[in-house]
Write an enzyme that holds these catalytic residues in place. Structure first.
Site, PDB file in Angstrom:
ATOM      1  N   LEU A 421     103.936   3.016  -1.682  1.00 30.61           N
ATOM      2  CA  LEU A 421     105.335   3.099  -1.243  1.00 30.61           C
ATOM      3  C   LEU A 421     105.841   1.734  -0.831  1.00 30.61           C
ATOM      4  O   LEU A 421     107.000   1.415  -0.983  1.00 30.61           O
ATOM      5  CB  LEU A 421     105.457   4.053  -0.053  1.00 30.61           C
ATOM      6  CG  LEU A 421     105.200   5.533  -0.326  1.00 30.61           C
ATOM      7  CD1 LEU A 421     105.134   6.287   0.990  1.00 30.61           C
ATOM      8  CD2 LEU A 421     106.300   6.106  -1.187  1.00 30.61           C
ATOM      9  N   GLY A 422     104.967   0.918  -0.273  1.00 31.68           N
ATOM     10  CA  GLY A 422     105.391  -0.395   0.187  1.00 31.68           C
ATOM     11  C   GLY A 422     104.195  -1.234   0.560  1.00 31.68           C
ATOM     12  O   GLY A 422     103.122  -0.712   0.858  1.00 31.68           O
ATOM     13  N   THR A 428      99.179  -1.781   3.180  1.00 33.11           N
ATOM     14  CA  THR A 428      99.853  -1.024   2.135  1.00 33.11           C
ATOM     15  C   THR A 428     100.124   0.393   2.622  1.00 33.11           C
ATOM     16  O   THR A 428      99.306   0.970   3.321  1.00 33.11           O
ATOM     17  CB  THR A 428      98.947  -0.969   0.885  1.00 33.11           C
ATOM     18  OG1 THR A 428      98.534  -2.300   0.597  1.00 33.11           O
ATOM     19  CG2 THR A 428      99.699  -0.433  -0.319  1.00 33.11           C
ATOM     20  N   VAL A 429     101.264   0.948   2.235  1.00 34.15           N
ATOM     21  CA  VAL A 429     101.573   2.335   2.563  1.00 34.15           C
ATOM     22  C   VAL A 429     101.573   3.149   1.271  1.00 34.15           C
ATOM     23  O   VAL A 429     102.213   2.761   0.295  1.00 34.15           O
ATOM     24  CB  VAL A 429     102.940   2.460   3.266  1.00 34.15           C
ATOM     25  CG1 VAL A 429     103.234   3.916   3.587  1.00 34.15           C
ATOM     26  CG2 VAL A 429     102.968   1.636   4.533  1.00 34.15           C
ATOM     27  N   LYS A 443      99.134   4.781   5.867  1.00 35.21           N
ATOM     28  CA  LYS A 443      99.143   3.333   6.046  1.00 35.21           C
ATOM     29  C   LYS A 443      97.702   2.827   6.101  1.00 35.21           C
ATOM     30  O   LYS A 443      96.901   3.270   6.914  1.00 35.21           O
ATOM     31  CB  LYS A 443      99.878   2.964   7.329  1.00 35.21           C
ATOM     32  CG  LYS A 443      99.998   1.477   7.581  1.00 35.21           C
ATOM     33  CD  LYS A 443     101.147   1.182   8.520  1.00 35.21           C
ATOM     34  CE  LYS A 443     100.661   0.570   9.810  1.00 35.21           C
ATOM     35  NZ  LYS A 443     101.750   0.244  10.733  1.00 35.21           N
ATOM     36  N   ASP A 540     109.314  -4.897  17.557  1.00 34.75           N
ATOM     37  CA  ASP A 540     109.545  -5.324  16.171  1.00 34.75           C
ATOM     38  C   ASP A 540     110.652  -4.464  15.546  1.00 34.75           C
ATOM     39  O   ASP A 540     110.490  -3.925  14.471  1.00 34.75           O
ATOM     40  CB  ASP A 540     108.244  -5.241  15.370  1.00 34.75           C
ATOM     41  CG  ASP A 540     108.255  -6.171  14.155  1.00 34.75           C
ATOM     42  OD1 ASP A 540     109.221  -6.967  14.016  1.00 34.75           O
ATOM     43  OD2 ASP A 540     107.323  -6.090  13.347  1.00 34.75           O
TER      44      ASP A 540
END
Ligand SMILES: *[C@@H]1O[C@H](CO)[C@@H](O)[C@H](O)[C@H]1NC(C)=O
Ligand SMILES: *[C@@H]1O[C@H](CO)[C@@H](O)[C@H](O)[C@H]1NC(C)=O
Ligand SMILES: *[C@@H]1O[C@H](CO)[C@@H](O)[C@H](O)[C@H]1NC(C)=O
Ligand SMILES: *[C@@H]1O[C@H](CO)[C@@H](O)[C@H](O)[C@H]1NC(C)=O
Ligand SMILES: *[C@@H]1O[C@H](CO)[C@@H](O)[C@H](O)[C@H]1NC(C)=O
Ligand SMILES: *[C@@H]1O[C@H](CO)[C@@H](O)[C@H](O)[C@H]1NC(C)=O
Ligand SMILES: *[C@@H]1O[C@H](CO)[C@@H](O)[C@H](O)[C@H]1NC(C)=O
Ligand SMILES: *[C@@H]1O[C@H](CO)[C@@H](O)[C@H](O)[C@H]1NC(C)=O
Ligand SMILES: *[C@@H]1O[C@H](CO)[C@@H](O)[C@H](O)[C@H]1NC(C)=O
Ligand SMILES: *[C@@H]1O[C@H](CO)[C@@H](O)[C@H](O)[C@H]1NC(C)=O
Ligand SMILES: *[C@@H]1O[C@H](CO)[C@@H](O)[C@H](O)[C@H]1NC(C)=O
Length: 749
Positions: A421-422, A428-429, A443, A540
C-alpha cells in the site's frame, strides 16, 4: 534535367561511400597494420601504429634494438594480451643482496611506474622471498588514496620452508587493492642476513600473477635468476560505463554484431565480449563469428548435430527423448512397453517413499529450527516488554490480538509486491486479508534496531490506550518475525496528502469536506492531548499521516513517534522528531516538547488544506520551512485569495475562509504559548464549519460524529524514551529524528 539529377545523386552516393570508407579506415585497422611483435599477437584495440589502435593508450611499440623484437606498452614490457581484458606485463623485482660484490642498497627498492590500466587485484599478490626479510609496498599519490601494506618472511633453515606455500616461512604474500596503477616496493632485513646467509643471502620482493609463481626453496638463493616477473593488468576501453558509451555510437567500441558490453570491475571503462555461441574479436565490426559447435566440440550424445547461427541442436534417435546434449538431459528411452512402465513405476514408488520419509524428517528438523527462531525474534522484538505491559495493565490490552507469523504471511500472500500500500522511511505497509475476510493494513518496519523496537512497542501501547473514531485502530501485532509487524484496520481511501496533491482527487475535495477533515483531525488530537488519563503528543502530524475512508472521515495514524506525558510533566526534553515542513520551530530549536508542537503541525495541515496544489512546491525539502511562512505572510498582507485553492473559493464564502485562515496563522505562531490549545482549535473550527453550513453553499450533509472512547485506564506510570542513539535525519516528507542538543538558531522566545 533528370539525367543531371541522377548524376548528382550518383556523385553524392560516391561521396558518401568514400566518406564511409575513410571513416571505417579511421575507426578500424586495415590489412597493412602489423599485428605481431616477436611471438606476441597484438589484437585490436591494441595496435602498433597510428590508425591501427583504438586510442593512444593502446599503442604497442615494438623495440628490436636488443636483437629480439620486444613489445612495450608505454615503457612496460608486454608478455601477453588477451581479449578477456587481461594484459600480462613484466614487473620489476626488488632485491636486497648485502653480500654480493658491488652491493647497491638502492636495489632493495623497485618501482612500477604509473600504468594506464590498473593492476588486477584478483590475479596478483605482493610476494616476499627470504628468511630475514621485511617487505613494504606503497602507492602514494596526491589525488588518489594512499596505500601501504607489507609482510614479513622469516626462517631458520631451508628445511623449515615448504615448496608451493607462502605462509611466512621463506615466502609471504599479501593481496593488493583495486584501482592500483603504480607502486614502489622496498625491502629491509632484521639481521642483515647474517644468520641465514649460507642458504639465503638475498631477499626479493615483487608483485606477481599468483598462478604464475610457485615458491620453491631454490628461490632463496638467487630467485633462479629472474629479474622480472609476470603481472596482470585489467585493461578496459575508455573511462565511461557501458550505458554512457552506448549513447555515442561512433565512439562505442563494441563494434561487432552479437557482442555485449560489460563494465570494468577494476577502474573506469568497459569491455566487450562476443555473445554466447559466437567467438572472435568483439572490437571489430565483423569480429564475432558463429561457433560451429558441431565441429569444434562434440556436444551431442548422438551424431545428429545441427549448427545454427549462435547455437546448435542435437537430436535423439527414434523411441528416445531428451535434448541430446552431453551437458543436458541427454537421450533416454521413451517409456513404451508395459515392462519398462512397471519397472519405472516400481523405482518411482520406492524413491517416492524414501523421499517422503526423508523430507518429513527434514521438515521436522526445519520446523523445530523455525520455532526456535520465532522464539528468538519474539524476545528480540520486545515481546517480553509487551507481555509485561499487558500483565501490568490487564484488560486494556485485551482487544489487541497477537497474530502469528503464518497468519500474516497468508494474509499478504507472502508479502507480495502487489499488496504494497505504501513505502516510507519507516518500512512498508501491506494490504492483507484475514481468514475471517477482514481487510487489514499490515505495517512491516524496515530495520530492526533496538530504537525501532521501542518505537514499535510505543505505538502498540499508545494505540491500545486509545479508542476514538478519528484515530486509526490497531488490531494487533506479530512478534515472531525478524521485524515486528503491526496490524491495523484498513482505511480505504488513502492519505490526506494523496487527496490534496493529486489533481483529479483535489477537485473532488470540496471546502466542506476539507473542513470536515480539519475538524475531525483537530478532535482526534484534542482527545489525545486532553481527554485521556495519560496525554499523548503525536509528534508527527502531517497530511501523509491522516488517512481517509470512503466517507472522507479522517483517521490519524502513525504513532511511532508519539509520547506519553505524565500529568505533572508540562515539558519534556526529547530528541527532536517530526517532519520538516510540519515541525514546530520552537521545538526544533529548544527540544522542549509540548502539546503545542502538535498544534503547530496541525496549523500546517490546515494551511495545506486551504492552499492545496498552490502549496505543493513549499513542501520540497529545500523549502521545508516555507509553507508556514508563506502562508502567514500572505494572510498578513491580505493576499489570501491568491494562495487559496481556486475551486474552494467563491464570493459568498470568502469571509469565513478568511477567518479560517487567520485562525490557522494563530496555530502557526512562533511561540508555543501564543498558540491555542488543540481543544480550542477543535471548538473554533467546529464553529466556523457550522457558520459555513448555515449558508446555502454548505450543502454537504454531515452526520455529526461523536467521540467514542471507552477506556479510562487506571493510573500507572511508565515512560518510554524514544529515539535514543538515532542519528538518521531524512529530509522531506519522511520523518526526521536528530541528535540533541540542538542549539537554538535564533531565540524564539
Ligand atoms: C592503412 O591505413 C594507413 C593509415 O591509416 C594508411 O597509411 C595505409 O595506406 C592504409 N593501407 C591500406 C592497404 O589501405
Ligand atoms: C606513459 O607513461 C607516462 C608516465 O610514466 C605518462 O605520463 C604518459 O601519459 C603515458 N602515456 C600514455 C600514452 O599512456
Ligand atoms: C629500445 O630499447 C633500448 C634498450 O633496450 C632503448 O635504449 C631504446 O631507446 C628503445 N627504443 C625505442 C624506440 O623505444
Ligand atoms: C597468451 O594469450 C593467448 C590469447 O591471447 C592465450 O591463448 C595464451 O594462453 C596466453 N599465454 C599465457 C602464457 O598466458
Ligand atoms: C649489511 O651488510 C653489508 C655487507 O656486509 C654492509 O655493507 C651493510 O652496511 C650492512 N648493513 C647493515 C644495516 O648492517
Ligand atoms: C641510491 O639512490 C640515491 C638517491 O636515489 C643516490 O643519492 C645514491 O647515490 C644511490 N646510491 C647508490 C649506491 O647508487
Ligand atoms: C598520500 O601521502 C602523501 C605523502 O605522505 C601526501 O602528500 C598525500 O596528500 C597523500 N594523499 C592522499 C590522497 O591522502
Ligand atoms: C605451480 O604448481 C602447480 C601444482 O602445484 C602446477 O599445477 C602449476 O603448473 C605450477 N605453476 C608454475 C608456473 O610452475
Ligand atoms: C622444492 O623443489 C625443488 C625442485 O623443484 C627441490 O629441489 C627442493 O628440494 C624442494 N624443497 C623442499 C623444501 O621440498
Ligand atoms: C575520459 O576520457 C576522455 C578522453 O580520453 C577525457 O577527455 C576525459 O577527461 C576523461 N574523463 C574522466 C572523468 O577521466
Ligand atoms: C563520439 O565519439 C567520437 C569518437 O570517440 C568523438 O569524436 C565524438 O566527439 C563523440 N561525440 C560525442 C557527442 O560525444
Amino acid at each position: 534535367m533528370s539525367l543531371n539529377k541522377t548524376l548528382l545523386l550518383q556523385q553524392l552516393l560516391l561521396g558518401f561511400v568514400i566518406l564511409a570508407a575513410i571513416f571505417i579506415a579511421a575507426a578500424e585497422p586495415n590489412s597493412s597494420c602489423v599485428t605481431t611483435c616477436g611471438s606476441l599477437y597484438i589484437p585490436y584495440p591494441f595496435g602498433t601504429s597510428h590508425g591501427c589502435y583504438l586510442d593512444p593508450s593502446f599503442l604497442i611499440t615494438c623495440n628490436s634494438s636488443s636483437g629480439t623484437p620486444t613489445p612495450f606498452l608505454n615503457k612496460t614490457e608486454v608478455r601477453n594480451i588477451s581479449l578477456d581484458g587481461e594484459l600480462r606485463v613484466s614487473a620489476p623485482v626488488a632485491r636486497d643482496c648485502p653480500y654480493e660484490s658491488g652491493y647497491n642498497p638502492n636495489n632493495s627498492i623497485t618501482v612500477l611506474h604509473r600504468q594506464r590500466f590498473p593492476i588486477s587485484s584478483k590475479k596478483n599478490k605482493f610476494t616476499i622471498i627470504g628468511c630475514d626479510t621485511i617487505g613494504v609496498i606503497e602507492s602514494i599519490s596526491i589525488s588518489e588514496n594512499n596505500y601501504t601494506s607489507g609482510c614479513v618472511s622469516l626462517c631458520d633453515s631451508v628445511d623449515s620452508v615448504v615448496n608451493g606455500t607462502c605462509s611466512g616461512a621463506g615466502c609471504c604474500q599479501t593481496s593488493i587493492p583495486q584501482g592500483l596503477n603504480h607502486f614502489a616496493a622496498a625491502l629491509t632485513s632484521l639481521y642483515n642476513y647474517s644468520k641465514v646467509f649460507n642458504f639465503n643471502p638475498c631477499g626479493f620482493g615483487f608483485v606477481v600473477e599468483e598462478e604464475a609463481y610457485n615458491f620453491s626453496s631454490l628461490d632463496l638463493r638467487k630467485l633462479q635468476g629472474q629479474d622480472v616477473v609476470p603481472l596482470v593488468l585489467d585493461w578496459a576501453v575508455g573511462n565511461q560505463t557501458c550505458e554512457d558509451a552506448k549513447k555515442n555510437t561512433t565512439g562505442y567500441a563494441c563494434k561487432a554484431a552479437n557482442s555485449e558490453c560489460q563494465n570494468s570491475i577494476n577502474g573506469p571503462g568497459y569491455r566487450c565480449h562476443c555473445s554466447s555461441g559466437y567467438e572472435g574479436n568483439p572490437y571489430l565490426s565483423n569480429g564475432c563469428q558463429d561457433i560451429d559447435e558441431c565441429k569444434t566440440s562434440n556436444p551431442c550424445v548422438e551424431k545428429a548435430c545441427i549448427n545454427h547461427v549462435g547455437y546448435f541442436d542435437c537430436s535423439c534417435p527414434k523411441g528416445y527423448e531428451g535434448d541430446g546434449r552431453r551437458d543436458g538431459t541427454r537421450c533416454s528411452p521413451k517409456p513404451s512397453n508395459s515392462r519398462t512402465i512397471i519397472i519405472t513405476l516400481g523405482i518411482t514408488i520406492s524413491l517416492l517413499a524414501l523421499l517422503l520419509g526423508g523430507s518429513s524428517l527434514l521438515l521436522g528438523l526445519k520446523r523445530r529450527k523455525l520455532v526456535r527462531l520465532k522464539e528468538k525474534f519474539f524476545q528480540q522484538n520486545g515481546g517480553l516488554m509487551l507481555q509485561r505491559q499487558i500483565s501490568n495493565r490487564g484488560r486494556s490490552m485485551e482487544t489487541t490480538k497477537i497474530f502469528s507469523a503464518d497468519e500474516l504471511k497468508k494474509a499478504t500472500n507472502n508479502y507480495d509486491e502487489s499488496k504494497v500500500l505504501g513505502k516510507g522511511g519507516y518500512g512498508t505497509v501491506y494490504k492483507g486479508l484475514l481468514p475471517n475476510n477482514k481487510v487489514v493494513a499490515i505495517k512491516k518496519s524496515k530495520i530492526c534496531d533496538q530504537n525501532q523496537i521501542e518505537q514499535f512497542i510505543n505505538e502498540v501501547i499508545v494505540l491500545t490506550q486509545v479508542n476514538h473514531r478519528n484515530v486509526v485502530k490497531l488490531l494487533g501485532c506479530c512478534l515472531e518475525t525478524e521485524v515486528p509487524l503491526l496490524v491495523y484496520e484498513f482505511i480505504t481511501n488513502g492519505t490526506l496528502s494523496d487527496h490534496i496533491h493529486d489533481e483529479s482527487r483535489a477537485s473532488l475535495l470540496s471546502l466542506e469536506k476539507r473542513m470536515k477533515i480539519a475538524v475531525e483531525t483537530a478532535k482526534a488530537l484534542a482527545y489525545l492531548h486532553a481527554e485521556i488519563s495519560m496525554p499523548i503528543i503525536h509528534r508527527d502530524v502531517k497530511s501523509t499521516n491522516i488517512l481517509l475512508d470512503d466517507n472522507h472521515t479522517a483517521k490519524v495514524a502513525d504513532f511511532g513517534a508519539s509520547r506519553l506525558v505524565a500529568l505533572d510533566q508540562t515539558q519534556i526534553t526529547t530528541l527532536v522528531q517530526g517532519t520538516l515542513g510540519y515541525l514546530d520551530p520552537e521545538y526544533f530549536h529548544t527540544s522542549q516538547l509540548t502539546e503545542k508542537s502538535d498544534v503547530y503541525s496541525f496549523g500546517v495541515v490546515l494551511a495545506e488544506l486551504l492552499t492545496g496544489e498552490k502549496a505543493i512546491s513549499y513542501f520540497r525539502p529545500e523549502n521545508y520551512k516555507n509553507l508556514a511562512m508563506y502562508f502567514v505572510s500572505a494572510v498578513k498582507e491580505d493576499r489570501l485569495i491568491q494562495i487559496l485553492e481556486d475551486h474552494i473559493v467563491n464570493d459568498s464564502n470568502i469571509e469565513v475562509l478568511k477567518e479560517v485562515a487567520s485562525f490557522a496563522t494563530r496555530c502557526l505562531r512562533v511561540r508555543g504559548e501564543d498558540r491555542p490549545s488543540m481543544t480550542e482549535v477543535a471548538m473554533e473550527l467546529k464553529g466556523l464549519r457550522t457558520t459555513m453550513e448555515k449558508h446555502p453553499w454548505g450543502k454537504d450533509n454531515q452526520n455529526e460524529e461523536e467521540m467514542v472512547y471507552l477506556l479510562s485506564t487506571p493510573t500507572y506510570s511508565f515512560r518510554i524514551d524514544m529515539g535514543m542513539g538515532s542519528t538518521n535525519a531524512t529530509i522531506g516528507q519522511d520523518s526526521i529524528s536528530q541528535n540533541l542538543p540542538l542549539k537554538p538558531l535564533d531565540d524564539g522566545r
